[in-house]
Design a protein around this motif. Sequence first.
Motif, PDB file in Angstrom:
ATOM      1  N   TYR A 211      18.149  18.330 -12.721  1.00 37.34           N
ATOM      2  CA  TYR A 211      19.190  17.330 -12.902  1.00 37.34           C
ATOM      3  C   TYR A 211      20.525  17.996 -13.213  1.00 37.34           C
ATOM      4  O   TYR A 211      20.593  19.002 -13.911  1.00 37.34           O
ATOM      5  CB  TYR A 211      18.813  16.369 -14.024  1.00 37.34           C
ATOM      6  CG  TYR A 211      17.513  15.642 -13.791  1.00 37.34           C
ATOM      7  CD1 TYR A 211      17.280  14.972 -12.605  1.00 37.34           C
ATOM      8  CD2 TYR A 211      16.505  15.641 -14.753  1.00 37.34           C
ATOM      9  CE1 TYR A 211      16.089  14.304 -12.380  1.00 37.34           C
ATOM     10  CE2 TYR A 211      15.307  14.982 -14.534  1.00 37.34           C
ATOM     11  CZ  TYR A 211      15.102  14.312 -13.346  1.00 37.34           C
ATOM     12  OH  TYR A 211      13.926  13.665 -13.117  1.00 37.34           O
ATOM     13  N   ALA A 212      21.581  17.408 -12.694  1.00 37.61           N
ATOM     14  CA  ALA A 212      22.929  17.926 -12.946  1.00 37.61           C
ATOM     15  C   ALA A 212      23.613  17.185 -14.083  1.00 37.61           C
ATOM     16  O   ALA A 212      24.596  17.672 -14.641  1.00 37.61           O
ATOM     17  CB  ALA A 212      23.771  17.826 -11.677  1.00 37.61           C
ATOM     18  N   GLU A 218      20.648   9.106 -11.831  1.00 37.47           N
ATOM     19  CA  GLU A 218      20.407  10.352 -11.092  1.00 37.47           C
ATOM     20  C   GLU A 218      18.911  10.629 -11.027  1.00 37.47           C
ATOM     21  O   GLU A 218      18.377  10.995  -9.972  1.00 37.47           O
ATOM     22  CB  GLU A 218      21.124  11.531 -11.747  1.00 37.47           C
ATOM     23  CG  GLU A 218      20.885  12.832 -10.970  1.00 37.47           C
ATOM     24  CD  GLU A 218      21.345  14.073 -11.711  1.00 37.47           C
ATOM     25  OE1 GLU A 218      21.194  15.186 -11.162  1.00 37.47           O
ATOM     26  OE2 GLU A 218      21.845  13.938 -12.856  1.00 37.47           O
ATOM     27  N   LYS A 219      18.215  10.421 -12.135  1.00 39.84           N
ATOM     28  CA  LYS A 219      16.766  10.615 -12.154  1.00 39.84           C
ATOM     29  C   LYS A 219      16.073   9.614 -11.244  1.00 39.84           C
ATOM     30  O   LYS A 219      15.079   9.928 -10.589  1.00 39.84           O
ATOM     31  CB  LYS A 219      16.249  10.478 -13.587  1.00 39.84           C
ATOM     32  CG  LYS A 219      16.822  11.525 -14.538  1.00 39.84           C
ATOM     33  CD  LYS A 219      16.331  11.323 -15.961  1.00 39.84           C
ATOM     34  CE  LYS A 219      16.945  12.356 -16.909  1.00 39.84           C
ATOM     35  NZ  LYS A 219      16.487  12.172 -18.309  1.00 39.84           N
ATOM     36  N   THR A 222      16.171  10.772  -7.594  1.00 45.19           N
ATOM     37  CA  THR A 222      15.309  11.902  -7.217  1.00 45.19           C
ATOM     38  C   THR A 222      13.994  11.420  -6.634  1.00 45.19           C
ATOM     39  O   THR A 222      13.378  12.092  -5.816  1.00 45.19           O
ATOM     40  CB  THR A 222      15.002  12.804  -8.428  1.00 45.19           C
ATOM     41  OG1 THR A 222      14.292  12.042  -9.425  1.00 45.19           O
ATOM     42  CG2 THR A 222      16.273  13.373  -9.015  1.00 45.19           C
ATOM     43  N   PHE A 230      19.225  14.086  -1.352  1.00 46.32           N
ATOM     44  CA  PHE A 230      19.516  13.887  -2.771  1.00 46.32           C
ATOM     45  C   PHE A 230      20.544  14.900  -3.257  1.00 46.32           C
ATOM     46  O   PHE A 230      21.412  14.582  -4.077  1.00 46.32           O
ATOM     47  CB  PHE A 230      18.243  14.011  -3.609  1.00 46.32           C
ATOM     48  CG  PHE A 230      18.520  14.096  -5.092  1.00 46.32           C
ATOM     49  CD1 PHE A 230      18.940  12.980  -5.790  1.00 46.32           C
ATOM     50  CD2 PHE A 230      18.402  15.308  -5.756  1.00 46.32           C
ATOM     51  CE1 PHE A 230      19.227  13.060  -7.159  1.00 46.32           C
ATOM     52  CE2 PHE A 230      18.684  15.400  -7.106  1.00 46.32           C
ATOM     53  CZ  PHE A 230      19.093  14.270  -7.806  1.00 46.32           C
ATOM     54  N   ARG A 231      20.476  16.110  -2.746  1.00 45.35           N
ATOM     55  CA  ARG A 231      21.425  17.140  -3.177  1.00 45.35           C
ATOM     56  C   ARG A 231      22.855  16.768  -2.809  1.00 45.35           C
ATOM     57  O   ARG A 231      23.798  17.096  -3.535  1.00 45.35           O
ATOM     58  CB  ARG A 231      21.046  18.493  -2.567  1.00 45.35           C
ATOM     59  CG  ARG A 231      19.732  19.039  -3.105  1.00 45.35           C
ATOM     60  CD  ARG A 231      19.387  20.394  -2.507  1.00 45.35           C
ATOM     61  NE  ARG A 231      18.070  20.830  -2.924  1.00 45.35           N
ATOM     62  CZ  ARG A 231      17.821  21.445  -4.082  1.00 45.35           C
ATOM     63  NH1 ARG A 231      18.824  21.665  -4.920  1.00 45.35           N
ATOM     64  NH2 ARG A 231      16.600  21.815  -4.393  1.00 45.35           N
ATOM     65  N   GLN A 234      23.688  14.084  -5.290  1.00 39.95           N
ATOM     66  CA  GLN A 234      23.770  14.671  -6.625  1.00 39.95           C
ATOM     67  C   GLN A 234      25.136  15.310  -6.877  1.00 39.95           C
ATOM     68  O   GLN A 234      25.682  15.215  -7.982  1.00 39.95           O
ATOM     69  CB  GLN A 234      22.684  15.726  -6.810  1.00 39.95           C
ATOM     70  CG  GLN A 234      22.613  16.290  -8.217  1.00 39.95           C
ATOM     71  CD  GLN A 234      21.539  17.355  -8.344  1.00 39.95           C
ATOM     72  OE1 GLN A 234      21.438  18.256  -7.505  1.00 39.95           O
ATOM     73  NE2 GLN A 234      20.726  17.249  -9.382  1.00 39.95           N
ATOM     74  N   GLU A 235      25.688  15.918  -5.858  1.00 41.44           N
ATOM     75  CA  GLU A 235      27.015  16.535  -6.008  1.00 41.44           C
ATOM     76  C   GLU A 235      28.066  15.479  -6.325  1.00 41.44           C
ATOM     77  O   GLU A 235      28.950  15.699  -7.164  1.00 41.44           O
ATOM     78  CB  GLU A 235      27.384  17.283  -4.729  1.00 41.44           C
ATOM     79  CG  GLU A 235      28.711  18.018  -4.824  1.00 41.44           C
ATOM     80  CD  GLU A 235      29.025  18.824  -3.579  1.00 41.44           C
ATOM     81  OE1 GLU A 235      30.195  19.236  -3.424  1.00 41.44           O
ATOM     82  OE2 GLU A 235      28.106  19.045  -2.761  1.00 41.44           O
ATOM     83  N   ILE A 237      27.447  12.570  -7.769  1.00 45.39           N
ATOM     84  CA  ILE A 237      27.165  12.071  -9.118  1.00 45.39           C
ATOM     85  C   ILE A 237      27.749  13.024 -10.167  1.00 45.39           C
ATOM     86  O   ILE A 237      28.349  12.597 -11.155  1.00 45.39           O
ATOM     87  CB  ILE A 237      25.650  11.911  -9.329  1.00 45.39           C
ATOM     88  CG1 ILE A 237      25.095  10.815  -8.418  1.00 45.39           C
ATOM     89  CG2 ILE A 237      25.334  11.589 -10.784  1.00 45.39           C
ATOM     90  CD1 ILE A 237      23.587  10.682  -8.455  1.00 45.39           C
ATOM     91  N   TYR A 238      27.583  14.318  -9.917  1.00 41.70           N
ATOM     92  CA  TYR A 238      28.097  15.318 -10.865  1.00 41.70           C
ATOM     93  C   TYR A 238      29.616  15.235 -10.964  1.00 41.70           C
ATOM     94  O   TYR A 238      30.187  15.263 -12.061  1.00 41.70           O
ATOM     95  CB  TYR A 238      27.671  16.717 -10.417  1.00 41.70           C
ATOM     96  CG  TYR A 238      28.227  17.822 -11.280  1.00 41.70           C
ATOM     97  CD1 TYR A 238      27.666  18.099 -12.529  1.00 41.70           C
ATOM     98  CD2 TYR A 238      29.316  18.576 -10.857  1.00 41.70           C
ATOM     99  CE1 TYR A 238      28.185  19.103 -13.342  1.00 41.70           C
ATOM    100  CE2 TYR A 238      29.838  19.584 -11.655  1.00 41.70           C
ATOM    101  CZ  TYR A 238      29.267  19.838 -12.889  1.00 41.70           C
ATOM    102  OH  TYR A 238      29.777  20.830 -13.685  1.00 41.70           O
TER     103      TYR A 238
END
Length: 301
Positions: A211-212, A218-219, A222, A230-231, A234-235, A237-238
């Motif tokens: 997790y970032a 975010e969880k 996944t 997802f990656r 995820q970017e 979201i970060y």
Amino acid sequence: MVFRPFTGKDNHGGPIAFGAGFVSSENCDAFSWPFTLFVECMGVAPRIIITDQDWGMRLAIEKVLSGTRHRLCMWHIMSKLFEKIPKSISDREKFSKEFKACVWSELLDPDEFDILWTGIVEKYGVKDHKWFKDMCAVRHMWIPAYFRDVPMGSLMRTTSFSESENNFFKRYSKPLFNFADFTLQHNNGIDAQRNQTERLDYYDSVISPKYATDLAFEKQLTSVYTDRMFRVVQELIYEADKSCRMISIHLFFVLRNKDVNNILEKYVGNRWLKSELLKAVHGLTSDESASGKGSNEDDKL
């Protein structure tokens, strides 16, 4: 014989061959026929189709796929940019940078794009240049600002993706193959492609991404999206967790500030999910495919 493949992306963002067919090069309906074949095989017309700047294909799509949005591939167009820039422009690199920032932006609406485009072509004196005039005339067919209402699913560079797919299948064919050899080897390529997808499916079933952030949604994602896609999310979201400056990640910023733990299914979509590809391709639910329902000969493609 002309070979007509149809290429797209699977739920991992990787290449997938939807189908292919042969047509005589002397057939006067050589452009329309593949699209008719596609609809017959897939059972539905695509929401959007992306091609290069072939006029014959454009007419065929209008004829056969009247309800489909037709878009020209940006990669195919922009790959010609440097050779089209007049030599009279001293700083070609600067022009290229400004022009690309304009046409690739997904944040502009049509009016904003028109203003920015006009400013750039007037600034560098290419307003009356034939190529830039032609591209401006069909801007509604390739500029992201005119497709904001269509989920593109990372398809902005489909022609380059298709070229990559063609290079992959070239490893399984030779110029002097007869029809039988070509078909056999092409099927071997399809099998290799499917094996890669199965490996990624297995990888997704056992991997636990790092997790970032500490955000609950975010969880959640996944377990929803395939690892590769997802990656990408995820970017965003970060970045949203650290800043709200980018409009493209504003949704995640709002969700964070509203203490949202789970994103509603309608906002998640169904394009990059871990287990929905079989349903999307074959028209079967996961339960039906597992139980063997829908496996009659009449149901097969």
